[in-house]
Design a protein around this motif. Structure first.
Motif: not given
Lengths: 114, 112
Positions: A3-4, A24-25, A31-33, A92-95
């Protein structure tokens, strides 16, 4: 699944020192935050990135810099640490689109500046 | 900019009692709504989300939330809490370009 992943998990810095937090994801997210969490203030967005090579300022960017040289990594730098930067930092990350935009968090990095 | 208000910073409740954690947001445009849970010294985990469709959303661990557009609210409920539900709960709203806004959190303290 990893994951993250954030490193380091804990760090103590002296005022004026510099450091870098690594995120790292492995989910191929665009998208990363970087957020910071302080008591009673929830999560506040520091910087974010909508893709490799791009970054943007969030709510509280001052005193921080970021880089996204590779899609899977998002680095948060403190050039000259201050006691006000004592906090818990979450990556954090997201599509970008798809999977209805759920955001996934790392375990956090506890930073103390003395 | 969007703002997310969690009206209670702490909610004490006895085990097996019902609980409601309140969340209000400011935007009147279309938004996506989320509840996250944070256990001590851990990151945030997704509890449930509202994207569209039925206004009553069911999540993990027996939690549910109801989206009320007219009141711009997304309150979290559980009919019977357990000690293991002790954690901090965050309401979040997503607007354009994947920007998430988080509330200040509600600490749920379940007492035996």
């Amino acid at each position: 699944n990893a994951g993250v992943t954030q490193t380091p998990k804990f760090r103590v810095l002296k005022t004026g020192q510099s450091m870098t937090l690594l995120c790292a994801q492995d989910m191929n997210h665009e998208y990363m935050y970087w957020y910071r969490q302080d008591p009673g203030m929830g999560l506040r967005l520091i910087h974010y990135s909508v893709g490799e090579g791009t970054t943007a300022k969030g709510e509280v960017p001052d005193g921080y810099n970021v880089s996204r040289l590779k899609k899977q990594n998002f680095l948060l730098g403190l050039e000259s640490a201050a006691p006000s930067q004592t906090s818990v930092y979450f990556c954090a990350s997201s599509l970008a689109w798809g999977e209805r935009n759920t955001i996934y968090f790392g375990e956090g990095s506890w930073l103390t500046v003395v | 900019a969007q703002s997310v208000t969690q009206l209670d910073s702490q909610v004490p409740v006895f085990e097996e009692a019902p609980v409601e954690l309140r969340c209000n947001y400011s935007s009147s445009v279309s938004v996506y709504l989320f509840w996250y849970v944070q256990y001590p010294n851990q990151g945030l985990q997704l509890l449930l989300k509202y994207l569209s469709g039925s206004t009553l959303v069911k999540g993990i661990n027996g939690f549910e939330a109801e989206f009320n557009k007219s009141q711009t609210s997304f309150h979290l409920r559980k009919p019977s809490v357990h000690i293991s539900d002790t954690a901090e709960y965050f309401c979040a709203v997503r607007e354009n370009f994947n920007k998430f806004y988080f509330g200040s959190g509600t600490k749920l303290n379940v007492k035996p």
